[in-house]
Design a protein around this motif. Structure first.
Motif, PDB file in Angstrom:
ATOM      1  N   ASP A  30      -4.429  19.753 -22.152  1.00 51.61           N
ATOM      2  CA  ASP A  30      -3.276  20.659 -22.148  1.00 51.61           C
ATOM      3  C   ASP A  30      -3.238  21.546 -20.910  1.00 51.61           C
ATOM      4  O   ASP A  30      -2.160  22.014 -20.511  1.00 51.61           O
ATOM      5  CB  ASP A  30      -3.298  21.548 -23.402  1.00 51.61           C
ATOM      6  N   LYS A  31      -4.403  21.810 -20.335  1.00 49.26           N
ATOM      7  CA  LYS A  31      -4.438  22.763 -19.235  1.00 49.26           C
ATOM      8  C   LYS A  31      -4.418  22.101 -17.849  1.00 49.26           C
ATOM      9  O   LYS A  31      -3.889  22.641 -16.906  1.00 49.26           O
ATOM     10  CB  LYS A  31      -5.685  23.655 -19.344  1.00 49.26           C
ATOM     11  N   ASP A  32      -5.067  20.969 -17.747  1.00 44.05           N
ATOM     12  CA  ASP A  32      -5.127  20.349 -16.427  1.00 44.05           C
ATOM     13  C   ASP A  32      -5.335  18.846 -16.568  1.00 44.05           C
ATOM     14  O   ASP A  32      -5.495  18.334 -17.676  1.00 44.05           O
ATOM     15  CB  ASP A  32      -6.253  20.958 -15.574  1.00 44.05           C
ATOM     16  N   ASN A  33      -5.284  18.155 -15.437  1.00 45.68           N
ATOM     17  CA  ASN A  33      -5.604  16.732 -15.434  1.00 45.68           C
ATOM     18  C   ASN A  33      -6.479  16.414 -14.224  1.00 45.68           C
ATOM     19  O   ASN A  33      -6.455  17.109 -13.211  1.00 45.68           O
ATOM     20  CB  ASN A  33      -4.354  15.860 -15.458  1.00 45.68           C
ATOM     21  N   PHE A  34      -7.269  15.359 -14.396  1.00 42.74           N
ATOM     22  CA  PHE A  34      -8.271  15.013 -13.390  1.00 42.74           C
ATOM     23  C   PHE A  34      -8.215  13.508 -13.167  1.00 42.74           C
ATOM     24  O   PHE A  34      -8.130  12.733 -14.121  1.00 42.74           O
ATOM     25  CB  PHE A  34      -9.660  15.433 -13.878  1.00 42.74           C
ATOM     26  N   LEU A  35      -8.275  13.108 -11.904  1.00 50.64           N
ATOM     27  CA  LEU A  35      -8.189  11.693 -11.559  1.00 50.64           C
ATOM     28  C   LEU A  35      -9.204  11.395 -10.465  1.00 50.64           C
ATOM     29  O   LEU A  35      -9.316  12.147  -9.490  1.00 50.64           O
ATOM     30  CB  LEU A  35      -6.779  11.364 -11.082  1.00 50.64           C
ATOM     31  N   ILE A  36      -9.971  10.312 -10.626  1.00 52.26           N
ATOM     32  CA  ILE A  36     -10.865   9.862  -9.574  1.00 52.26           C
ATOM     33  C   ILE A  36     -10.446   8.458  -9.154  1.00 52.26           C
ATOM     34  O   ILE A  36      -9.836   7.729  -9.951  1.00 52.26           O
ATOM     35  CB  ILE A  36     -12.341   9.873 -10.014  1.00 52.26           C
ATOM     36  N   PHE A  37     -10.762   8.085  -7.915  1.00 54.82           N
ATOM     37  CA  PHE A  37     -10.346   6.771  -7.444  1.00 54.82           C
ATOM     38  C   PHE A  37     -11.386   6.184  -6.494  1.00 54.82           C
ATOM     39  O   PHE A  37     -12.189   6.890  -5.885  1.00 54.82           O
ATOM     40  CB  PHE A  37      -8.979   6.835  -6.757  1.00 54.82           C
ATOM     41  N   TYR A  38     -11.344   4.860  -6.388  1.00 55.61           N
ATOM     42  CA  TYR A  38     -12.158   4.090  -5.446  1.00 55.61           C
ATOM     43  C   TYR A  38     -11.217   3.127  -4.723  1.00 55.61           C
ATOM     44  O   TYR A  38     -10.363   2.510  -5.344  1.00 55.61           O
ATOM     45  CB  TYR A  38     -13.253   3.298  -6.172  1.00 55.61           C
ATOM     46  N   LYS A  39     -11.424   3.013  -3.409  1.00 57.35           N
ATOM     47  CA  LYS A  39     -10.519   2.178  -2.631  1.00 57.35           C
ATOM     48  C   LYS A  39     -11.307   1.339  -1.638  1.00 57.35           C
ATOM     49  O   LYS A  39     -12.255   1.803  -1.008  1.00 57.35           O
ATOM     50  CB  LYS A  39      -9.514   3.049  -1.867  1.00 57.35           C
ATOM     51  N   VAL A  40     -10.912   0.088  -1.500  1.00 54.44           N
ATOM     52  CA  VAL A  40     -11.456  -0.780  -0.471  1.00 54.44           C
ATOM     53  C   VAL A  40     -10.286  -1.475   0.218  1.00 54.44           C
ATOM     54  O   VAL A  40      -9.350  -1.938  -0.440  1.00 54.44           O
ATOM     55  CB  VAL A  40     -12.462  -1.802  -1.051  1.00 54.44           C
ATOM     56  N   GLU A  41     -10.321  -1.490   1.559  1.00 50.20           N
ATOM     57  CA  GLU A  41      -9.228  -2.101   2.321  1.00 50.20           C
ATOM     58  C   GLU A  41      -9.813  -2.865   3.502  1.00 50.20           C
ATOM     59  O   GLU A  41     -10.714  -2.388   4.200  1.00 50.20           O
ATOM     60  CB  GLU A  41      -8.253  -1.035   2.823  1.00 50.20           C
ATOM     61  N   TYR A  42      -9.297  -4.049   3.708  1.00 49.90           N
ATOM     62  CA  TYR A  42      -9.688  -4.884   4.849  1.00 49.90           C
ATOM     63  C   TYR A  42      -8.494  -4.981   5.793  1.00 49.90           C
ATOM     64  O   TYR A  42      -7.396  -5.342   5.380  1.00 49.90           O
ATOM     65  CB  TYR A  42     -10.092  -6.280   4.365  1.00 49.90           C
ATOM     66  N   LYS A  43      -8.720  -4.672   7.087  1.00 52.53           N
ATOM     67  CA  LYS A  43      -7.654  -4.752   8.085  1.00 52.53           C
ATOM     68  C   LYS A  43      -8.063  -5.737   9.178  1.00 52.53           C
ATOM     69  O   LYS A  43      -9.133  -5.613   9.774  1.00 52.53           O
ATOM     70  CB  LYS A  43      -7.374  -3.381   8.698  1.00 52.53           C
ATOM     71  N   GLN A  44      -7.206  -6.703   9.420  1.00 53.79           N
ATOM     72  CA  GLN A  44      -7.424  -7.680  10.484  1.00 53.79           C
ATOM     73  C   GLN A  44      -6.559  -7.292  11.681  1.00 53.79           C
ATOM     74  O   GLN A  44      -5.367  -7.047  11.541  1.00 53.79           O
ATOM     75  CB  GLN A  44      -7.047  -9.082  10.006  1.00 53.79           C
ATOM     76  N   ASP A  45      -7.203  -7.193  12.855  1.00 55.48           N
ATOM     77  CA  ASP A  45      -6.462  -6.794  14.049  1.00 55.48           C
ATOM     78  C   ASP A  45      -5.953  -8.029  14.792  1.00 55.48           C
ATOM     79  O   ASP A  45      -6.692  -8.976  15.046  1.00 55.48           O
ATOM     80  CB  ASP A  45      -7.351  -5.972  14.981  1.00 55.48           C
TER      81      ASP A  45
END
Length: 726
Positions: free
Chosen positions: A637-652
């Protein structure tokens, strides 16, 4: 006792300060790039030749490996024996040192007078040699330096008889210069002999002998087998018996008949023993005609010590002869190396020479500046796109968009994980974030959010580093940026416009070359939502301005040239996102394409004659990426909490580009080319973080991550963001 110790400490400090202030220093450019068809002043490099910390009368010598060297001001210095066609030291101007056909010049004087002449040192190429050198030495008058050996030489007068060869040997061994031990000179090449002849031209003892008292061989006497004269061991095997060449055989004597004797008669000089062998690398000798002859009678051992004539020829003399001079050589002894305190080598790139292979882009400082401009331009575009993507992603994290009505956001992004966190706190404190947090804890939001236009504000600080690689210089960069944006949500589509101002400073190596670059960006963006799919699109334009400082002489890092360049760029990105919800977990999969096109205007550096004119060039960068993100949400009721993990591959997929420039001082306008390409093929981005929103509408967003590139470059970063509607 205390005052005595205090007094002694002060005295030691003063002595050290005095010794430091009198340190002998040569200020010369380490290289000069020029068209040397005609004489060119060394001072056009931006560094005027000079010396400091010297006292007394000095000898300056300048030797060109090819081409010609001269000074144009000879009025303040004096003639030196053996230089500029002078046969003796003389307190007259060194006429001839200003001639145009000298490969070597030398002159004497005090430090102040020498500096007047050094400022006028000029060089002219031979039209063939591409990278000739000038060797400059400063020694006390009476001492000479030979660059071929790296050794110093001093002719010493005994003021009468030196007391024989052995006494001269001992006197030489007792002398030192610049921490080097002296010894009777050993002459092992024609160049060394010619140098000493021209500079010394005096009868003097040198360090050779065939007397077994001094030599290392134990050959039996030849005269004993012939039944002639006295028995003398080692006779005829000539060795250098002083200095680092001690024990090296340089000559096996041949028989010399006594006057009037026919073949098979009595020798006045016996041949060396059959076991005599000249040491490898020691075959040079310059005996005078008929020498060594061991004196004019039938007894061995009459003349067993080497002597240099004023003509440059060698002679054997009795070791107790009353010769009046001895020649001391310094350098090469075991555990010692010839000091280069008073010596400097200058490389001249004669760009007009037929043998020149010089390319202005051989200069690592120059390549560092060029690379930095390309890297900074790409960094600006990616920075702008990332800021807007953060805005879009944060919008999706809070689907009801509650906190984005009239919100202000301040962000710090540090691409160095070891950054002192106290600096971050101080940064936010200076921006009034502490007051903002205190305000929202006491004031709960009660207004109603609508779909009207909203504005947002983003401040960002980042730093990064590219690794040191072979033939490249390491670079450190710091970027500050501020962004203000306006957007509106309509029919499940977010439309927006943002304005960004960014400053980027790149320090190249540790010598002082740097790039300061500013970008002013206009960015349009949108995100289209269709069920669980989101299409993010960003288009941007940037106006860039670069200020460059480039060190052109590493021996004098204040010697710089400067540049001012304007450029512009267009860039865009599009990401397709798919989000699936599993209770409190959201899974996001995405793929994207980036495009950056930068058009660099031509520009000319200012400063000394090492300045360059650059032609326009363009740089095109493409990247494709795929990745995923996992969100875990917890609400109450008072707040919300979110955690995340991210992985990204970029080809040049970026294209290489040719960068061209020419020396402004080169009348032939030779164009040089450097091919630039992105030094990595791909990179991985790993992130983890959280988003925390209180019931008072204070939103806290933070993440840490690492970018690992295929060439082993990397960046670590931490992001902290606060936002609050007003």
């Amino acid at each position: 006792m205390f005052f005595l110790k205090f007094f002694l400490s002060i005295l030691i400090i003063l002595i050290n300060i005095n010794s430091i202030s009198k340190a002998e220093t040569l200020t010369f450019p380490t290289n000069l790039v020029a068209n040397t068809t005609d004489f060119v002043l060394l001072s056009t490099s931006g560094t005027t030749p000079s010396i400091s910390g010297y006292s007394g009368n000095l000898l300056v010598t300048i030797v060109a490996s090819s081409g010609n060297v001269k000074i144009t001001n000879i009025a303040s210095v004096f003639q030196a024996k053996g230089y500029c066609a002078h046969t003796a030291d003389n307190n007259s101007a060194p006429t001839g040192c200003d001639d145009s056909n000298r490969t070597e010049i030398g002159f004497r004087g005090t430090q102040d007078n020498i500096n007047i002449s050094l400022a006028t040192v000029s060089y002219k190429g031979d039209g063939t040699t591409g990278s000739p050198t000038l060797t400059v030495s400063i020694t006390p008058a009476g001492t000479n330096y030979l660059s071929d050996t790296g050794h110093y030489y001093e002719l010493v007068s005994c003021g009468g008889s030196c007391g024989g060869w052995e006494a001269a040997r001992d006197l030489a061994a007792a002398k030192t210069y610049k921490g080097l031990t002296g010894y009777l000179a050993t002459i092992t090449s024609a160049a060394e002999n010619s140098f000493l002849t021209s500079k010394i031209s005096t009868n003097t003892w040198i360090g050779g002998s065939d007397d077994a008292t001094y030599t290392s061989n134990t050959h039996p006497a030849i005269s004993n087998a012939l039944g002639q004269g006295s028995v003398l061991q080692g006779e005829g095997t000539w060795e250098w018996v002083t200095g680092p060449d001690n024990g090296k055989t340089f000559f096996c004597q041949v028989a010399v008949l006594k006057h009037g004797e026919s073949e098979g008669g009595i020798n006045r000089a016996d041949p060396a023993h059959e076991d005599c062998t000249v040491a490898s690398g020691y075959s040079y000798e310059n005996w005078d005609s008929g020498e060594p002859n061991d004196h004019n009678n039938g007894n061995d051992g009459q003349e067993n010590c080497a002597h240099l004539k004023s003509s440059g020829k060698w002679n054997d003399l009795p070791c107790d002869n009353g010769a009046t001079h001895y020649l001391v050589e310094y350098g090469g002894m075991p555990g010692e190396s010839a000091s280069t305190t008073g010596v400097v080598n200058l490389t001249i790139e004669s760009i007009e020479a037929s043998g020149s292979t010089y390319n202005i882009f051989d200069d690592k400082e120059l390549v560092g500046v060029v690379d930095a401009q390309n890297e900074s331009a790409v960094r600006f575009a990616r920075n702008s796109m990332d800021i807007v993507l953060d805005r879009i992603h944060e919008f999706r994290l809070r689907k009801n968009n509650k906190s984005f009505n009239d919100n202000i956001s301040l962000q710090v992004n540090l691409n160095d994980i070891s950054k002192n966190y106290e600096d971050i706190v101080n940064h936010f404190a200076s921006m009034g974030i502490t007051q903002l947090a205190n305000f929202v804890q006491t004031k709960k939001r009660t207004d109603t959010v609508t779909d009207d236009w909203q504005y947002w504000f983003n401040g960002k600080i980042s730093s990064g580093r590219t690794g040191l690689r072979i033939n490249n210089l390491g670079k450190n960069n710091e970027m500050d940026s501020i962004t203000i944006g306006f957007d509106k949500l309509e029919n499940n589509t977010l439309y927006g416009i943002a304005f960004n101002l960014s400053d980027d400073l790149t320090n190249i190596s540790n010598f002082g070359s740097n790039l300061k670059m500013r970008a002013e960006n206009l960015i349009l963006y949108s995100t289209l939502n269709k069920k669980s799919f989101y299409l993010d699109t960003i288009l941007g334009y940037g106006a860039l301005k670069s200020l460059t400082e480039r060190v052109v002489d590493l021996s004098n890092t204040s010697n710089k040239v400067f540049g001012n360049r304007k450029s512009e760029q267009f860039y865009g990105t599009t990401y397709l996102n798919h989000i699936r919800n599993l209770n409190n977990i959201d899974l996001q999969f995405f793929a994207g394409l980036d495009y950056i096109y930068t058009d660099f205007n031509g520009y000319s550096e200012s400063g000394n004659d090492q300045k360059i004119k650059f032609r326009p060039h363009s740089l095109t960068n493409y990247t494709s990426s795929i990745g995923s993100k996992v969100f875990y949400k917890k609400e109450n009721d008072k707040d919300n909490f979110l955690i995340f993990y991210k992985v990204e591959y970029k080809q040049d997929h970026s294209e290489s580009t040719d960068i061209q420039g020419s020396l402004i001082s080169d009348s032939s306008n030779t164009i040089y080319t450097y091919n630039y390409s992105v030094p990595y093929n791909y990179f991985m981005k790993l992130e983890t973080g959280f988003n925390f929103k209180t019931n008072y509408d204070l939103n806290i967003y933070s993440k840490v991550g690492r970018i690992q590139k295929s060439n082993d470059d990397f960046q670590n970063f931490i992001t902290i963001e606060f936002s609050q509607p007003f």
